[in-house]
Design a protein around this motif. Structure first.
Motif, PDB file in Angstrom:
ATOM      1  N   THR A  28      -2.517  10.755   0.325  1.00 42.04           N
ATOM      2  CA  THR A  28      -3.398   9.887  -0.469  1.00 42.04           C
ATOM      3  C   THR A  28      -2.803   8.483  -0.520  1.00 42.04           C
ATOM      4  OG1 THR A  28      -4.126  11.750  -1.821  1.00 42.04           O
ATOM      5  CG2 THR A  28      -4.470   9.535  -2.717  1.00 42.04           C
ATOM      6  N   TRP A  29      -3.621   7.488  -0.248  1.00 41.56           N
ATOM      7  CA  TRP A  29      -3.149   6.099  -0.213  1.00 41.56           C
ATOM      8  C   TRP A  29      -3.802   5.296  -1.335  1.00 41.56           C
ATOM      9  CZ3 TRP A  29       0.672   4.622   3.040  1.00 41.56           C
ATOM     10  CH2 TRP A  29       0.976   5.504   4.097  1.00 41.56           C
ATOM     11  N   ARG A  30      -3.018   4.381  -1.906  1.00 45.82           N
ATOM     12  CA  ARG A  30      -3.514   3.543  -2.994  1.00 45.82           C
ATOM     13  C   ARG A  30      -2.888   2.151  -2.875  1.00 45.82           C
ATOM     14  NH1 ARG A  30       0.278   2.802  -6.942  1.00 45.82           N
ATOM     15  NH2 ARG A  30       2.107   4.177  -6.891  1.00 45.82           N
ATOM     16  N   VAL A  79       0.877  -1.169   0.000  1.00 48.13           N
ATOM     17  CA  VAL A  79       0.000   0.000   0.000  1.00 48.13           C
ATOM     18  C   VAL A  79       0.910   1.213   0.000  1.00 48.13           C
ATOM     19  CG1 VAL A  79      -1.808   1.252   1.244  1.00 48.13           C
ATOM     20  CG2 VAL A  79      -1.786  -1.255   1.270  1.00 48.13           C
ATOM     21  N   ARG A 113      -5.978   0.256   3.323  1.00 48.31           N
ATOM     22  CA  ARG A 113      -6.117   1.524   2.604  1.00 48.31           C
ATOM     23  C   ARG A 113      -7.342   2.293   3.075  1.00 48.31           C
ATOM     24  NH1 ARG A 113      -8.270   0.820  -2.913  1.00 48.31           N
ATOM     25  NH2 ARG A 113     -10.085   0.718  -1.539  1.00 48.31           N
ATOM     26  N   HIS A 161      -6.439  -3.859   1.010  1.00 48.43           N
ATOM     27  CA  HIS A 161      -7.573  -2.994   0.674  1.00 48.43           C
ATOM     28  C   HIS A 161      -8.264  -2.471   1.936  1.00 48.43           C
ATOM     29  CE1 HIS A 161      -6.999  -4.482  -3.404  1.00 48.43           C
ATOM     30  NE2 HIS A 161      -7.835  -3.553  -3.808  1.00 48.43           N
ATOM     31  N   ARG A 195      -7.588   6.094   5.151  1.00 44.56           N
ATOM     32  CA  ARG A 195      -8.437   7.207   4.738  1.00 44.56           C
ATOM     33  C   ARG A 195      -9.210   7.792   5.915  1.00 44.56           C
ATOM     34  NH1 ARG A 195     -10.994   4.833  -0.988  1.00 44.56           N
ATOM     35  NH2 ARG A 195      -9.090   5.140  -2.248  1.00 44.56           N
TER      36      ARG A 195
END
Length: 251
Positions: free
Chosen positions: A39-41, A33, A172, A169, A176
């Motif tokens: 901003t995280w993706r 990650v 992430r 996932h 947020r």
């Protein structure tokens, strides 16, 4: 890599059992990650490798992950595989992460990780999503339905690569809602349980339990660190906000 670019590597292990001294790793999976400018993706770096556990895989654990002795025959040993995954060359990691990270840390020891900090997504899920009916990795997968999770890439369950992909996932989504430093801090503490996990009050929210019940938990021996931590936290919250004891006497 830019100075503000952060990488967290999510790892998952499949093993022959739960005791690091006598059980071995049969598979390791990972999924990065990445974050920059807040901003995280989901990163491009992911994978899985079989590992020779140097002992037979018991039938009871084969029934969980469906990895057989023949699958790992000729695979490298744990000490041959782990360093490149846990300390990837040219890719400095801000942290490692796992769901119920205490399990992975039995084998991913400081000498192999470079003493990098850990995020336990189980502990963080308890804090961020206390009303979820289950905080198991697969239950959260369907309860939270994180954006962009490819169902096929997250299968089969209980295999190292797909499980790391699912956990990434969820992580992430957590990032947020809370900063990295907060997730690390929550991981360092025992789990804060939203519901009682024992006895006649199993399933009741801790914030509905009486002051007498909290005192009983803390004076009676035999409860684990998570239960005691949760009871103490409830006491502290009520000391900060007098008059918050539930009206019903539950003990």
């Amino acid at each position: 890599m830019p100075a503000d670019h952060l990488v967290i590597r999510v790892v998952d292990l499949e093993t022959t059992g739960g005791r690091a001294g006598t059980d071995g790793v049969v598979e390791i999976g990972w999924q990065d990650v990445e974050g920059s400018d807040g901003t995280w993706r989901i990163g491009a770096e992911r994978g899985a490798r079989f590992v020779d556990p140097e002992r037979p895989i018991p039938a009871r654990t084969q029934a969980v992950h469906h990895i057989l002795d023949g699958d790992v025959a000729g695979a490298p040993t744990w000490l041959a595989v782990a360093p490149a995954v846990l300390q990837p060359p040219g890719r400095p990691l801000a942290a490692l992460a796992a769901h119920r990270a205490a399990f992975e840390r039995r084998w991913c020891r400081d000498a192999l990780t470079g003493r990098r900090p850990w995020i336990c997504t189980y502990k963080c899920a308890l804090r961020l999503w206390p009303d979820e009916p289950s905080h198991a990795n697969q239950a959260l997968r369907y309860g939270r339905r994180p954006e962009g999770l490819d169902r096929r890439a997250g299968l089969p369950a209980h295999r190292a690569g797909p499980d790391a992909y699912v956990t990434a996932h969820l992580l992430r989504e957590m990032l947020r809602e809370a900063p990295l430093e907060t997730l690390l801090a929550w991981t360092r503490e025992p789990a804060l349980l939203p519901r009682v996990t024992f006895g006649e009050h199993r399933g009741r929210r801790w914030d509905t339990m009486s002051d007498d019940f909290l005192a009983w938990v803390l004076t009676r021996g035999g409860f684990d660190a998570d239960v005691r931590f949760t009871a103490r936290r409830q006491q502290a919250l009520r000391a900060e906000r007098p008059g918050t004891e539930p009206p019903a006497r539950l003990l």
